[in-house]
Design a protein around this motif. Structure first.
Motif, mmCIF file in Angstrom:
data_model
loop_
_atom_site.group_PDB
_atom_site.id
_atom_site.type_symbol
_atom_site.label_atom_id
_atom_site.label_comp_id
_atom_site.label_asym_id
_atom_site.label_seq_id
_atom_site.Cartn_x
_atom_site.Cartn_y
_atom_site.Cartn_z
ATOM 1 N N ARG A 100 -5.360 -11.132 -8.423
ATOM 2 C CA ARG A 100 -4.058 -10.692 -8.907
ATOM 3 C C ARG A 100 -4.017 -10.537 -10.420
ATOM 4 N NH1 ARG A 100 -0.520 -15.045 -10.450
ATOM 5 N NH2 ARG A 100 -1.549 -17.070 -10.332
ATOM 6 N N ARG A 101 -5.093 -10.911 -11.114
ATOM 7 C CA ARG A 101 -5.125 -10.852 -12.576
ATOM 8 C C ARG A 101 -5.991 -9.722 -13.128
ATOM 9 N NH1 ARG A 101 -6.114 -17.327 -13.744
ATOM 10 N NH2 ARG A 101 -4.137 -18.064 -12.874
ATOM 11 N N HIS A 102 -6.605 -8.933 -12.240
ATOM 12 C CA HIS A 102 -7.598 -7.963 -12.704
ATOM 13 C C HIS A 102 -7.193 -6.513 -12.451
ATOM 14 C CE1 HIS A 102 -10.248 -11.522 -12.801
ATOM 15 N NE2 HIS A 102 -10.904 -10.828 -13.721
ATOM 16 N N LEU A 103 -7.468 -5.679 -13.445
ATOM 17 C CA LEU A 103 -7.370 -4.233 -13.338
ATOM 18 C C LEU A 103 -8.660 -3.644 -13.904
ATOM 19 C CD1 LEU A 103 -3.744 -3.710 -14.710
ATOM 20 C CD2 LEU A 103 -4.454 -3.395 -12.332
ATOM 21 N N MET A 104 -8.998 -2.433 -13.490
ATOM 22 C CA MET A 104 -10.181 -1.768 -14.034
ATOM 23 C C MET A 104 -9.881 -1.142 -15.403
ATOM 24 S SD MET A 104 -12.268 -2.325 -11.530
ATOM 25 C CE MET A 104 -11.337 -3.789 -11.082
ATOM 26 N N GLU A 153 -1.239 -6.413 -19.892
ATOM 27 C CA GLU A 153 -0.780 -6.532 -18.503
ATOM 28 C C GLU A 153 -0.599 -7.986 -18.084
ATOM 29 O OE1 GLU A 153 -1.859 -2.637 -19.332
ATOM 30 O OE2 GLU A 153 -3.152 -4.391 -19.537
ATOM 31 N N ARG A 154 -1.520 -8.856 -18.456
ATOM 32 C CA ARG A 154 -1.361 -10.271 -18.100
ATOM 33 C C ARG A 154 -0.170 -10.879 -18.826
ATOM 34 N NH1 ARG A 154 -7.371 -13.068 -17.689
ATOM 35 N NH2 ARG A 154 -8.236 -11.647 -16.126
ATOM 36 N N ASP A 164 0.829 -1.208 0.000
ATOM 37 C CA ASP A 164 0.000 0.000 0.000
ATOM 38 C C ASP A 164 0.861 1.255 0.000
ATOM 39 O OD1 ASP A 164 -2.449 -1.236 -0.136
ATOM 40 O OD2 ASP A 164 -2.706 -1.356 2.044
ATOM 41 N N PHE A 165 1.933 1.248 0.785
ATOM 42 C CA PHE A 165 2.846 2.390 0.804
ATOM 43 C C PHE A 165 3.468 2.594 -0.576
ATOM 44 C CE2 PHE A 165 7.045 4.247 1.134
ATOM 45 C CZ PHE A 165 6.838 5.343 1.968
ATOM 46 N N LEU A 166 3.909 1.502 -1.180
ATOM 47 C CA LEU A 166 4.551 1.601 -2.489
ATOM 48 C C LEU A 166 3.567 2.079 -3.553
ATOM 49 C CD1 LEU A 166 6.711 -1.647 -2.389
ATOM 50 C CD2 LEU A 166 7.549 0.718 -2.279
ATOM 51 N N MET A 167 2.315 1.617 -3.479
ATOM 52 C CA MET A 167 1.325 2.055 -4.449
ATOM 53 C C MET A 167 0.961 3.519 -4.239
ATOM 54 S SD MET A 167 0.955 -0.441 -6.468
ATOM 55 C CE MET A 167 -0.367 0.256 -7.433
ATOM 56 N N ASP A 168 0.918 3.972 -2.998
ATOM 57 C CA ASP A 168 0.673 5.395 -2.731
ATOM 58 C C ASP A 168 1.806 6.266 -3.270
ATOM 59 O OD1 ASP A 168 -1.738 4.964 -1.460
ATOM 60 O OD2 ASP A 168 -0.883 4.980 0.571
ATOM 61 N N HIS A 169 2.996 5.682 -3.355
ATOM 62 C CA HIS A 169 4.168 6.393 -3.870
ATOM 63 C C HIS A 169 4.589 5.834 -5.232
ATOM 64 C CE1 HIS A 169 4.271 7.343 0.431
ATOM 65 N NE2 HIS A 169 4.942 8.431 0.091
ATOM 66 N N ARG A 170 3.615 5.426 -6.009
ATOM 67 C CA ARG A 170 3.903 4.840 -7.322
ATOM 68 C C ARG A 170 4.733 5.792 -8.192
ATOM 69 N NH1 ARG A 170 4.961 0.157 -9.850
ATOM 70 N NH2 ARG A 170 4.126 0.047 -11.951
ATOM 71 N N HIS A 171 4.466 7.096 -8.054
ATOM 72 C CA HIS A 171 5.189 8.094 -8.840
ATOM 73 C C HIS A 171 6.686 8.087 -8.533
ATOM 74 C CE1 HIS A 171 3.849 9.725 -5.027
ATOM 75 N NE2 HIS A 171 4.709 10.727 -5.120
ATOM 76 N N LEU A 172 7.062 7.590 -7.362
ATOM 77 C CA LEU A 172 8.480 7.464 -7.001
ATOM 78 C C LEU A 172 8.968 6.020 -7.159
ATOM 79 C CD1 LEU A 172 8.513 9.681 -3.764
ATOM 80 C CD2 LEU A 172 9.006 10.365 -6.127
ATOM 81 N N TRP A 173 8.075 5.068 -6.907
ATOM 82 C CA TRP A 173 8.430 3.647 -7.002
ATOM 83 C C TRP A 173 8.877 3.281 -8.424
ATOM 84 C CZ3 TRP A 173 4.505 -0.982 -6.680
ATOM 85 C CH2 TRP A 173 5.197 -2.168 -6.399
ATOM 86 N N PRO A 188 -1.573 1.764 -12.125
ATOM 87 C CA PRO A 188 -2.656 0.773 -12.041
ATOM 88 C C PRO A 188 -3.937 1.343 -11.457
ATOM 89 C CG PRO A 188 -0.996 0.359 -10.362
ATOM 90 C CD PRO A 188 -0.448 1.440 -11.247
ATOM 91 N N ARG A 189 -5.050 0.956 -12.060
ATOM 92 C CA ARG A 189 -6.382 1.305 -11.568
ATOM 93 C C ARG A 189 -7.045 0.014 -11.094
ATOM 94 N NH1 ARG A 189 -4.287 5.376 -10.904
ATOM 95 N NH2 ARG A 189 -4.405 7.238 -12.223
ATOM 96 N N MET A 190 -7.222 -0.071 -9.782
ATOM 97 C CA MET A 190 -7.788 -1.274 -9.181
ATOM 98 C C MET A 190 -9.059 -0.913 -8.429
ATOM 99 S SD MET A 190 -4.261 -3.171 -7.977
ATOM 100 C CE MET A 190 -3.651 -1.763 -7.066
ATOM 101 N N LEU A 191 -9.697 -1.920 -7.865
ATOM 102 C CA LEU A 191 -11.017 -1.711 -7.243
ATOM 103 C C LEU A 191 -10.998 -0.581 -6.239
ATOM 104 C CD1 LEU A 191 -13.917 -2.687 -7.128
ATOM 105 C CD2 LEU A 191 -13.226 -4.386 -5.423
ATOM 106 N N ASN A 192 -9.959 -0.520 -5.412
ATOM 107 C CA ASN A 192 -9.894 0.513 -4.380
ATOM 108 C C ASN A 192 -8.702 1.457 -4.572
ATOM 109 O OD1 ASN A 192 -12.177 -0.438 -2.881
ATOM 110 N ND2 ASN A 192 -10.897 -2.150 -2.203
ATOM 111 N N ARG A 193 -8.307 1.650 -5.826
ATOM 112 C CA ARG A 193 -7.158 2.537 -6.045
ATOM 113 C C ARG A 193 -7.324 3.363 -7.309
ATOM 114 N NH1 ARG A 193 -2.702 3.796 -3.983
ATOM 115 N NH2 ARG A 193 -2.844 2.168 -2.407
ATOM 116 N N LEU A 194 -7.370 4.688 -7.103
ATOM 117 C CA LEU A 194 -7.418 5.634 -8.212
ATOM 118 C C LEU A 194 -6.306 6.682 -8.048
ATOM 119 C CD1 LEU A 194 -9.110 6.290 -10.746
ATOM 120 C CD2 LEU A 194 -10.521 7.791 -9.312
ATOM 121 N N TYR A 195 -5.461 6.533 -7.047
ATOM 122 C CA TYR A 195 -4.378 7.488 -6.754
ATOM 123 C C TYR A 195 -3.049 6.751 -6.778
ATOM 124 C CZ TYR A 195 -1.448 10.736 -4.073
ATOM 125 O OH TYR A 195 -0.445 11.563 -3.675
ATOM 126 N N PRO A 196 -1.969 7.321 -7.253
ATOM 127 C CA PRO A 196 -1.901 8.656 -7.868
ATOM 128 C C PRO A 196 -2.351 8.597 -9.322
ATOM 129 C CG PRO A 196 0.282 7.683 -7.782
ATOM 130 C CD PRO A 196 -0.639 6.721 -7.089
#
Length: 429
Positions: free
Chosen positions: A213-217, A402-403, A111-120, A421-429
């Motif tokens: 683990r196989r799905h993105l929006m 992606e797959r 979660d931390f890494l995804m919140d900082h995807r712009h740096l990751w 990545p755009r996932m069920l509970n992630r639209l940021y960043p």
């Protein structure tokens, strides 16, 4: 003084060049100082030696922090121990001294890494994955361009569904309802009457409330479509295409695969012919392997995993029950309960990367299916027109980028296969 990319240093041995990039790390060994520089094309060691390097550069070395942006000028030399190229620094210019970088040095949760995807994205692993992704996308375009397919872009905003309406993202379109596209297939079916062989390539969207683990929006698909084509033609093209992509990555991105510690021997086995079996044969095999799947059910992720772990090549599963396939599939003349569809399942448990098949060329069949499923007929008037004016057997498929990246890179989750990545509970960043 030429400013070059680090990946071309081998062409400049003994010459003075300039590199521009960011500090990945720095270290000292006795009186020698080292900076590992990344410039987007490669990672390179820059060596600071008193007497060879300017006094100012030696002093400025002390200021450097991870991710500081710099420009270094020096002589390219080859390291005799491992044959790599490095830069003996003469001068250094600092653009900015970075603030303490939040990603390292300690371990972080996803979660931390995804919140900082712009740096990751700057990490070596993510750099390698996204360079493999870029190569796969280039390979897709080259494959179809070399085989006389014409790129025909399909719209992202559409008035109707390509498949199930329950997984659509709705938006207002000046008072009308529009949807983000699930697939460009229907539009490609229109385009084949103009060009015979076409492909579209772009983002697609599925509002499927899945956390696997196989799905993105939001994901990318390349979708070829061919006139005068049967299911057999579609399967042959899919086999050739997948083999081509893997071979391209092995040829062009071996360094990135090494960074990812990918088992190359498994990818080297991806040669035609692949494994082929009918849906019925696959169900029978799954029963022997302990699955409780019932004939007539679609495969779940676990079923695909079980099946693909039995082989070291992709599996083409074909002739599915028409009951769970989209209305536009052609039916098997020998058994009308079966649709002439095919899924390509990647080995090592990665599952479906390609889905497609032969489309129905018969307007009567399409009208029957549309009415059976309660689909608004007026929404597909233009699509039905294609069967009124020069209808021919035709087919195609969609390959999910992606797959495919996840499989070739050996990743556990598709979230690392796309920059944002755009996932069920992630639209940021």
């Amino acid at each position: 003084m030429p400013v070059i990319l680090a990946k071309y240093m081998g062409d400049y041995v003994g010459q003075e060049v300039t590199l521009q990039g960011w500090v990945r790390l720095k270290r000292k060994h006795g009186k020698i100082r080292f900076v590992e520089l990344r410039d987007g094309s490669a990672f390179v060691q820059c060596v600071f030696i008193k007497g060879e390097t300017s006094d100012q550069a030696m002093e400025d070395f002390k200021k450097l922090t991870q991710e500081s942006s710099i420009e270094v000028t020096g002589v390219v030399q080859q390291n005799p121990r491992d044959g790599s190229y490095e830069l003996l620094v003469k001068e250094m210019k600092i653009y900015q001294i970075s603030e303490p970088f939040p990603i390292t040095p300690k371990e972080h949760g996803i979660d931390f890494l995804m919140d900082h995807r712009h740096l990751w994205l700057r990490s070596k692993r993510q750099w390698a994955i996204l360079r493999v992704r870029a190569e796969i996308i280039k390979a897709c375009r080259d494959f179809f361009d070399e085989r006389d397919f014409v790129l025909v872009d399909s719209p992202i905003l559409t008035p109707n569904a390509a498949e199930g309406s329950t997984t659509l993202f709705k938006t207002d379109y000046f008072g009308e309802t529009a949807y983000l596209t699930q697939s460009g297939q229907l539009y490609s079916e229109a385009a084949i009457a103009a060009f015979k062989k076409v492909y579209c390539f772009g983002p697609t969207f599925r509002a499927e409330k899945s956390k696997t683990r196989r799905h993105l929006m939001e994901f990318w698909m390349v979708e070829p479509e061919m006139a005068f084509a049967t299911l057999e033609d579609v399967m042959n093209l899919a086999e050739e295409f997948v083999e081509y992509i893997v071979a391209r990555v092995l040829d062009k991105r071996m360094e990135e695969l090494k960074i990812l510690e990918r088992d190359i021997s498994k990818l080297e086995k991806i040669k035609r012919p692949f494994i082929r079996m009918t849906y019925t044969e696959a169900v029978e095999q799954l029963h022997k392997l302990g699955s409780d799947i019932v004939w007539g059910d679609d495969f779940g992720g676990d079923d695909e995993t079980i099946l693909t772990k039995q082989y070291d090549k992709p599996i083409l599963v074909h002739r599915f029950p028409a009951s769970f396939k989209a209305f536009y599939f052609e039916l098997d003349k020998e058994n009308p309960e079966l649709a002439l569809g095919v899924d390509v399942l990647a080995p090592e448990g990665y599952g479906e990367i390609v889905g497609g098949g032969e489309r129905s060329a018969d307007i009567k069949h399409l009208l029957e299916k549309i009415r059976e499923e309660g689909i608004p007929e007026e929404n597909y008037k233009w699509y039905l027109d294609l069967r009124r004016y020069g209808s021919v057997p035709h087919g195609g498929f969609g390959l999910g980028i992606e797959r495919t990246v996840a499989w070739i890179c050996g990743l556990h989750h598709v979230r690392e296969t796309i920059p944002w990545p755009r996932m069920l509970n992630r639209l940021y960043p």
